[in-house]
Structures are given as structure tokens and as C-alpha cells.
Design an enzyme around this catalytic site. Structure first.
Site, PDB file in Angstrom:
ATOM      1  N   ASP A   1      45.480  50.265  36.111  1.00 36.64           N
ATOM      2  CA  ASP A   1      44.554  49.272  35.572  1.00 36.64           C
ATOM      3  C   ASP A   1      43.219  49.936  35.237  1.00 36.64           C
ATOM      4  O   ASP A   1      42.607  50.587  36.081  1.00 36.64           O
ATOM      5  CB  ASP A   1      44.341  48.150  36.589  1.00 36.64           C
ATOM      6  CG  ASP A   1      43.810  46.880  35.957  1.00 36.64           C
ATOM      7  OD1 ASP A   1      42.783  46.955  35.261  1.00 36.64           O
ATOM      8  OD2 ASP A   1      44.421  45.817  36.154  1.00 36.64           O
TER       9      ASP A   1
ATOM     10  N   SER B   1      42.789  41.986  31.962  1.00 42.16           N
ATOM     11  CA  SER B   1      44.032  42.457  32.576  1.00 42.16           C
ATOM     12  C   SER B   1      45.165  41.453  32.433  1.00 42.16           C
ATOM     13  O   SER B   1      46.331  41.838  32.318  1.00 42.16           O
ATOM     14  CB  SER B   1      43.799  42.770  34.058  1.00 42.16           C
ATOM     15  OG  SER B   1      42.921  43.853  34.214  1.00 42.16           O
TER      16      SER B   1
ATOM     17  N   THR C   1      47.496  41.510  36.988  1.00 42.10           N
ATOM     18  CA  THR C   1      48.589  42.354  36.505  1.00 42.10           C
ATOM     19  C   THR C   1      49.921  42.030  37.168  1.00 42.10           C
ATOM     20  O   THR C   1      50.893  41.716  36.467  1.00 42.10           O
ATOM     21  CB  THR C   1      48.239  43.842  36.660  1.00 42.10           C
ATOM     22  OG1 THR C   1      47.070  44.125  35.885  1.00 42.10           O
ATOM     23  CG2 THR C   1      49.377  44.728  36.182  1.00 42.10           C
TER      24      THR C   1
ATOM     25  N   ASP D   1      40.453  50.344  37.871  1.00 41.65           N
ATOM     26  CA  ASP D   1      39.657  49.366  37.127  1.00 41.65           C
ATOM     27  C   ASP D   1      38.387  48.982  37.878  1.00 41.65           C
ATOM     28  O   ASP D   1      37.301  48.894  37.293  1.00 41.65           O
ATOM     29  CB  ASP D   1      40.525  48.132  36.882  1.00 41.65           C
ATOM     30  CG  ASP D   1      39.766  46.974  36.274  1.00 41.65           C
ATOM     31  OD1 ASP D   1      39.300  47.109  35.136  1.00 41.65           O
ATOM     32  OD2 ASP D   1      39.648  45.924  36.943  1.00 41.65           O
TER      33      ASP D   1
ATOM     34  N   HIS E   1      34.424  49.083  36.772  1.00 43.34           N
ATOM     35  CA  HIS E   1      33.487  47.959  36.798  1.00 43.34           C
ATOM     36  C   HIS E   1      32.245  48.292  37.624  1.00 43.34           C
ATOM     37  O   HIS E   1      31.137  47.852  37.304  1.00 43.34           O
ATOM     38  CB  HIS E   1      34.166  46.720  37.380  1.00 43.34           C
ATOM     39  CG  HIS E   1      35.087  46.019  36.428  1.00 43.34           C
ATOM     40  ND1 HIS E   1      34.657  45.458  35.245  1.00 43.34           N
ATOM     41  CD2 HIS E   1      36.429  45.787  36.489  1.00 43.34           C
ATOM     42  CE1 HIS E   1      35.685  44.906  34.614  1.00 43.34           C
ATOM     43  NE2 HIS E   1      36.770  45.095  35.344  1.00 43.34           N
TER      44      HIS E   1
ATOM     45  N   ASP F   1      46.435  48.672  30.996  1.00 44.85           N
ATOM     46  CA  ASP F   1      46.203  47.429  30.272  1.00 44.85           C
ATOM     47  C   ASP F   1      44.985  47.543  29.361  1.00 44.85           C
ATOM     48  O   ASP F   1      44.899  46.897  28.324  1.00 44.85           O
ATOM     49  CB  ASP F   1      46.034  46.262  31.246  1.00 44.85           C
ATOM     50  CG  ASP F   1      45.128  46.600  32.430  1.00 44.85           C
ATOM     51  OD1 ASP F   1      44.607  47.736  32.506  1.00 44.85           O
ATOM     52  OD2 ASP F   1      44.955  45.725  33.301  1.00 44.85           O
TER      53      ASP F   1
END
Length: 329
Positions: A4, A44, A97, A224, A228, A266
Site C-alpha cells: 500500500d 486505497s 485493501t 502507506d 502519510h 494501489d
């Protein structure tokens, strides 16, 4: 296998830190265009749903098309056809996901409803966080959501729940393993190597559950979250952990000779780049352009029978169709 938020820079940073990654063992490589049906930049949920149903959909969608209509997912297609199926993630199993492969909800935030969808899903094994969505369920205001105990309902459907990975070796049938009540910790905060350690026993378990074959979705979820947070160390440690899982999968596929592995993302997160630190071209300094997702293409690595189909540049939902093409479905 889904990293991710894993763009080319995330992979590169893992290579620079670790000197090499298992993903370098793969020769067939392509790129996926990640836009959703509603936005140039996907989230996602839409990204994973594109993989699972073979159509682009709107941001936030879980297993539904752009009009909100539930669509059979790849996991459901194969599970209903006799394949053993599994899900492993380093996030809640109800997160965007993994949810996109077994659930059908209009919004990714509907995690209590997503958990309930597991009851009728053709899933043989799941490993991840999110136990709180399966029992003693509360809403966003911490008030009781309903009286359902999804764990008990799953047990009535034949599930056994284990509390350590070793128990998977001696447990037959459908199995659930919660590694956290909510979201698992990051590697930096103490999560162990549960992701790579889970690959071999999960594959062995699924092989015992069906002679026809198996489908296993594995997510390195927190690459991911590092993006962020604009935290390069977070990204790198999660990338290496995910790559260790890739290595275990490749070891199996090389020996088996009849297993297709597809590794992609993704979307990319953070607008992550690796410029020189203060003009020193022998030292990298991870930089970010955003705390959100970006619209850049992401890599696709494929290994095994039919893996050459994943070369080139194509939209993310084509990964679903390429997998079905290789399987003859």
C-alpha cells in the site's frame, strides 16, 4: 501482494538501505495507472476494488462498482469455484485493501458492516488486526453498534480462531488470527516479523484446504502510513518487511513451479523522492511533496506461469483481467 502506497521510490529506498531486495529476483515488470473512476488520484478502497472486481470505481468504494452495485470479487470468484482463499495484512482486516476482496459496502468507513460481510464470504484464512469490529462493536461515538458477535457467527460457520502462528500448523478448516484489537503497531513501534513469518504456514494451510489451488492476498499495509506521516524511516522499515514476505512467497513459487505471484501497489503515497543531502551525491535525503496520495504510476512485478502478461503499462483494473486470463477463468 499489495504494498500500500508503494511507488518506485519506496522500492528504491528499500534497496539502498538493504543493499538488495527480493523483488529484484523478478524479471517481468510493468506499470499500473492508478486513477479511480471519480478522481485522478485514487484512495486505497478504489484502488484495491479495481484489482478485486476488474473495474474502476469511486474513491471509498468497497467491492462495488461506480454506481454502488456489489460486484463479485476475484476472491469470491475463485473461492466459489473451489479454490482456498486467504487474506493477510498489517492493518485491520476490515481496512480498505483487504476489505475490498471480501466485502461490499458503499463507504470504506463502514468497518462494522465490512466485518459482518466476512460471515458469508468464501474465505478460508485471514490474519490481521481489527478484532474490535468483530465483537463488542461500537460506533464512531463509542456507543454500542449492535448486539452481533461476528466471531461467534464465524465459529458457527466453521471458523477456528488462533492466538499464535504456530497453532496454524495443527488447525484444520477455516482459521482467523487477530494480531491486534485495532491497527497493528508499526515495525518501528515493535511489531515483529509476523508478515513474512505468516507466508509459508498460510500457504501450507491453504494447500491442505483445496486440491484445486489457492488465492492469497498479502498486504504490506503501513508503507502507506509512513508516506502519510512523511516519515522516511517508517517507509523503509515497512518496505523491507513487505519485501521479506515477497521473498518467502518467491521461495515457495520457485520450488512449486505452478504459482503466479503479482506484486503491485494501489497508489503512491507522499510524493516521496530521494535527492542528495546538501549536495552530497553519496548521501540520500528522503523528501516529500504531500501528506496524501499522488497520481504517479506504480510498479507491477510478476513471477511464475503467465507472468509475461504483466509487462507494459495499463490501468489498474486490468490486473484483475490479466490474472483471470492466466488462470483461464
Amino acid at each position: 501482494m499489495i504494498g500500500d502506497g508503494m511507488g518506485v521510490t519506496q522500492v528504491s529506498s528499500g534497496i539502498y538501505r538493504n543493499k538488495s531486495l527480493h523483488v529484484e529476483r523478478i524479471a517481468n515488470i510493468g506499470f499500473s495507472k492508478t486513477s479511480s473512476s471519480s478522481e485522478l488520484i485514487t484512495d486505497s478502497a478504489a484502488g484495491a476494488t479495481a484489482f478485486s472486481i476488474g473495474e474502476k470505481t469511486y474513491n471509498g468504494a468497497i467491492g462495488v462498482d461506480k454506481d454502488g452495485k456489489p460486484k463479485e470479487t476475484l476472491l469470491e470468484l475463485l473461492g466459489n469455484d473451489g479454490y482456498a482463499t486467504g487474506l493477510i495484512a498489517t492493518c485491520a482486516i476490515t481496512h480498505a485493501t483487504p476489505a475490498s476482496f471480501f466485502a461490499h459496502q458503499l463507504k470504506r468507513s463502514m468497518e462494522n458492516e465490512i466485518a459482518a460481510d466476512m460471515v458469508n464470504a468464501p474465505v478460508n484464512l485471514f490474519i490481521g488486526g481489527g478484532k474490535k469490529y468483530f465483537e463488542n462493536r461500537v460506533d464512531s461515538k463509542k456507543k454500542p453498534f449492535d448486539n452481533r458477535n461476528i466471531i461467534r457467527e464465524l465459529e458457527d460457520k466453521g471458523f477456528s480462531f488462533i492466538d499464535d502462528l504456530d497453532a496454524l500448523k495443527t488447525t484444520a478448516g477455516k482459521v482467523g488470527y487477530f494480531i491486534a484489537d485495532d491497527q497493528p503497531e508499526s515495525i518501528l513501534k515493535g511489531r515483529d516479523d509476523i508478515l513474512p513469518r505468516s507466508i509459508a504456514p498460510s500457504v501450507r494451510h491453504l494447500q491442505k484446504e483445496s486440491d484445486k489451488g489457492f488465492f492469497l492476498m498479502v498486504e504490506g499495509s503501513q508503507i502507506d502510513w509512513g508516506g502519510h506521516a512523511n516519515d522516511a524511516e517508517y517507509i523503509i522499515t515497512e518496505m523491507i518487511d513487505f519485501d521479506q514476505a515477497i521473498g518467502k512467497a518467491l521461495d515457495f513459487a520457485e520450488e512449486d513451479g505452478n504459482t503466479l505471484i503479482v506484486i503491485t501497489a494501489d497508489h503512491e503515497t507522499g510524493g516521496y523522492s530521494l535527492p542528495a543531502r546538501e549536495g552530497n551525491y553519496n548521501e540520500l535525503d528522503g523528501k516529500f511533496t504531500t501528506g496524501g496520495h499522488t497520481g504517479v504510476m506504480v510498479p507491477v512485478f510478476a513471477y511464475g506461469p503467465g507472468s509475461e502478461a504483466f509487462r507494459g503499462i495499463y490501468d489498474n483494473h486490468q490486473i484483475y483481467h490479466k490474472i483471470r486470463q492466466v488462470l483461464g477463468k
